[in-house]
Design an enzyme around this catalytic site. Structure first.
Site, PDB file in Angstrom:
ATOM      1  N   TYR A   1       0.860  -1.185   0.000  1.00  0.00           N
ATOM      2  CA  TYR A   1       0.000   0.000   0.000  1.00  0.00           C
ATOM      3  C   TYR A   1       0.903   1.243   0.000  1.00  0.00           C
ATOM      4  O   TYR A   1       0.878   2.079   0.888  1.00  0.00           O
ATOM      5  CB  TYR A   1      -0.981   0.007   1.175  1.00  0.00           C
ATOM      6  CG  TYR A   1      -2.246   0.718   0.796  1.00  0.00           C
ATOM      7  CD1 TYR A   1      -3.160   0.121  -0.071  1.00  0.00           C
ATOM      8  CD2 TYR A   1      -2.506   2.015   1.231  1.00  0.00           C
ATOM      9  CE1 TYR A   1      -4.311   0.787  -0.479  1.00  0.00           C
ATOM     10  CE2 TYR A   1      -3.645   2.694   0.831  1.00  0.00           C
ATOM     11  CZ  TYR A   1      -4.534   2.065  -0.015  1.00  0.00           C
ATOM     12  OH  TYR A   1      -5.667   2.726  -0.431  1.00  0.00           O
TER      13      TYR A   1
ATOM     14  N   GLU B   1       4.446   7.888  -1.229  1.00  0.00           N
ATOM     15  CA  GLU B   1       5.665   8.610  -1.604  1.00  0.00           C
ATOM     16  C   GLU B   1       6.831   8.320  -0.646  1.00  0.00           C
ATOM     17  O   GLU B   1       7.984   8.329  -1.079  1.00  0.00           O
ATOM     18  CB  GLU B   1       5.302  10.098  -1.623  1.00  0.00           C
ATOM     19  CG  GLU B   1       6.186  11.009  -2.408  1.00  0.00           C
ATOM     20  CD  GLU B   1       6.733  10.463  -3.727  1.00  0.00           C
ATOM     21  OE1 GLU B   1       5.946   9.945  -4.555  1.00  0.00           O
ATOM     22  OE2 GLU B   1       7.965  10.554  -3.920  1.00  0.00           O
ATOM     23  N   GLY B   2       6.533   8.039   0.604  1.00  0.00           N
ATOM     24  CA  GLY B   2       7.595   7.708   1.574  1.00  0.00           C
ATOM     25  C   GLY B   2       8.368   6.474   1.114  1.00  0.00           C
ATOM     26  O   GLY B   2       9.600   6.471   1.079  1.00  0.00           O
ATOM     27  N   HIS B   3       7.625   5.417   0.734  1.00  0.00           N
ATOM     28  CA  HIS B   3       8.291   4.196   0.247  1.00  0.00           C
ATOM     29  C   HIS B   3       9.071   4.492  -1.036  1.00  0.00           C
ATOM     30  O   HIS B   3      10.192   4.014  -1.216  1.00  0.00           O
ATOM     31  CB  HIS B   3       7.256   3.115  -0.091  1.00  0.00           C
ATOM     32  CG  HIS B   3       6.425   2.659   1.066  1.00  0.00           C
ATOM     33  ND1 HIS B   3       5.082   2.958   1.179  1.00  0.00           N
ATOM     34  CD2 HIS B   3       6.751   1.931   2.158  1.00  0.00           C
ATOM     35  CE1 HIS B   3       4.611   2.421   2.292  1.00  0.00           C
ATOM     36  NE2 HIS B   3       5.595   1.793   2.905  1.00  0.00           N
TER      37      HIS B   3
ATOM     38  N   GLN C   1      12.540   7.369   8.523  1.00  0.00           N
ATOM     39  CA  GLN C   1      12.591   7.944   9.874  1.00  0.00           C
ATOM     40  C   GLN C   1      11.221   7.946  10.558  1.00  0.00           C
ATOM     41  O   GLN C   1      11.115   8.042  11.769  1.00  0.00           O
ATOM     42  CB  GLN C   1      13.150   9.367   9.802  1.00  0.00           C
ATOM     43  CG  GLN C   1      13.427   9.967  11.177  1.00  0.00           C
ATOM     44  CD  GLN C   1      13.512  11.474  11.164  1.00  0.00           C
ATOM     45  OE1 GLN C   1      14.183  12.032  10.293  1.00  0.00           O
ATOM     46  NE2 GLN C   1      12.842  12.139  12.090  1.00  0.00           N
ATOM     47  N   LYS C   2      10.165   7.845   9.772  1.00  0.00           N
ATOM     48  CA  LYS C   2       8.809   7.820  10.360  1.00  0.00           C
ATOM     49  C   LYS C   2       8.731   6.742  11.441  1.00  0.00           C
ATOM     50  O   LYS C   2       8.157   6.941  12.501  1.00  0.00           O
ATOM     51  CB  LYS C   2       7.820   7.581   9.233  1.00  0.00           C
ATOM     52  CG  LYS C   2       6.508   7.026   9.638  1.00  0.00           C
ATOM     53  CD  LYS C   2       5.463   8.051   9.850  1.00  0.00           C
ATOM     54  CE  LYS C   2       4.187   7.435  10.338  1.00  0.00           C
ATOM     55  NZ  LYS C   2       4.053   6.031   9.988  1.00  0.00           N
TER      56      LYS C   2
ATOM     57  N   MET D   1       3.442  10.800   5.898  1.00  0.00           N
ATOM     58  CA  MET D   1       2.781   9.799   5.054  1.00  0.00           C
ATOM     59  C   MET D   1       2.817   8.447   5.735  1.00  0.00           C
ATOM     60  O   MET D   1       3.824   8.049   6.319  1.00  0.00           O
ATOM     61  CB  MET D   1       3.455   9.724   3.698  1.00  0.00           C
ATOM     62  CG  MET D   1       3.145  10.940   2.879  1.00  0.00           C
ATOM     63  SD  MET D   1       3.505  10.663   1.161  1.00  0.00           S
ATOM     64  CE  MET D   1       3.118  12.290   0.533  1.00  0.00           C
TER      65      MET D   1
END
Ligand code: PAF
Length: 281
Positions: free
Chosen positions: A32, A35-37, A148-149, A184
């Protein structure tokens, strides 16, 4: 781009690539994608010859009352996004392949796994470190990329790699945020419109903490109580934890000094969101 579901086939592919002297970048995900991935994949493409992205919703990192069964999944969309972003391989194993009947081995990183999110989600990091170890052994990457999330996850994995002499490098990449600052996350899709607008409070709280530190505040209690007050202006938001911890060992700090993580987790309805910032005090 190839989609590989079998461990044996992936190993064969990696063996051939390594024989040709290619370097392997690895982005582990639960799918799923957002943009983070994709930012992790782009970094992997800069560093490495071949990029492997795994998509596996890992059942053993979810508690019995957590959202494993309703965790968002859309493999068709993920394939499209990864192909457009230039992934070489999607490793997309089944649960049975990853955890065949009789599976008994787990990897536990002591202490770091019990604080912050580990305190609210017992067993979560044991599930993460176990699956990540398996994935590292299967993919045999040179560099693996984490966001970093999930800062606690990244610190735990970095420690695991050091302690167990795993032959790869971990690269931590910055949080990618929506225009209004919300970090995100695949779970953002659960939020109803009102909850989505309330969720911006996480970023506002972290910005406030940073501002206080920049103005000279060093008492974690003062920072925590101030951002608690701000978050509590949103009636529908419930705090799970807010903490100021050392980036080296995740211990809570009374006085801020050096590189510090301000980390928080909140519930908005049935959705648990996390966010953090790293600051120098
Ligand atoms: O961060 C995630 O998406 C997961 O925890 C990971 C690292 C893919 C392990 O299942």
């Amino acid at each position: 781009m190839r989609i590989i579901r079998s461990i044996k086939k992936l190993r064969q592919f990696v063996k051939n690539a390594k024989r040709k002297g290619k370097t392997i970048g690895f982005v582990p995900t639960m799918g799923y994608l957002h943009e983070g991935h994709l930012s992790l994949l782009r970094e992997a493409k800069k560093d490495c010859d071949i990029c492997v992205v795994s998509i596996f919703v890992n059942p053993i990192q979810f508690g019995p009352k957590e959202d494993f069964s309703r965790y968002p999944r859309d493999i068709k969309r993920d394939k499209f996004l990864l192909k457009s972003a230039g992934a070489d391989i999607i490793f997309y194993p089944s649960i049975k392949i990853m955890y065949p009947p009789g599976f008994l081995t787990f990897v536990v990183i002591e202490r770091l796994s019990d604080v912050l999110c580990g305190n609210s989600r017992p067993g979560h990091f044991k599930g993460v470190t176990t699956v990540v170890t398996k994935l590292f052994n299967i993919v045999q990457a040179d560099i693996a990329y984490f966001g970093q999330k999930d800062i606690q996850q990244s610190i735990i994995i970095q420690k695991m790699v050091e302690d167990l002499n795993m032959p790869l490098k971990i690269k931590l990449m910055p949080i990618v945020r929506e225009i209004d600052g919300l970090a995100m996350s695949s779970r953002n899709v659960y939020l109803f419109p009102q909850q989505r607008s309330d969720a911006v409070i996480l970023w506002q709280a972290l910005k406030k903490a940073k501002q206080m530190i920049n103005m000279g505040e060093r008492s974690s209690q003062a920072i925590i109580s101030s951002i608690k007050k701000l978050i509590c202006t949103k009636k529908r938001v419930r705090i799970d934890y807010i903490d100021c911890v050392s980036i080296d060992n995740l211990t809570s700090l009374r006085k801020l000094k050096g590189r510090v993580i301000i980390a928080l987790a909140v519930w908005i309805g049935k959705v648990r969101l996390i966010d953090n910032i790293i600051v120098r005090a």
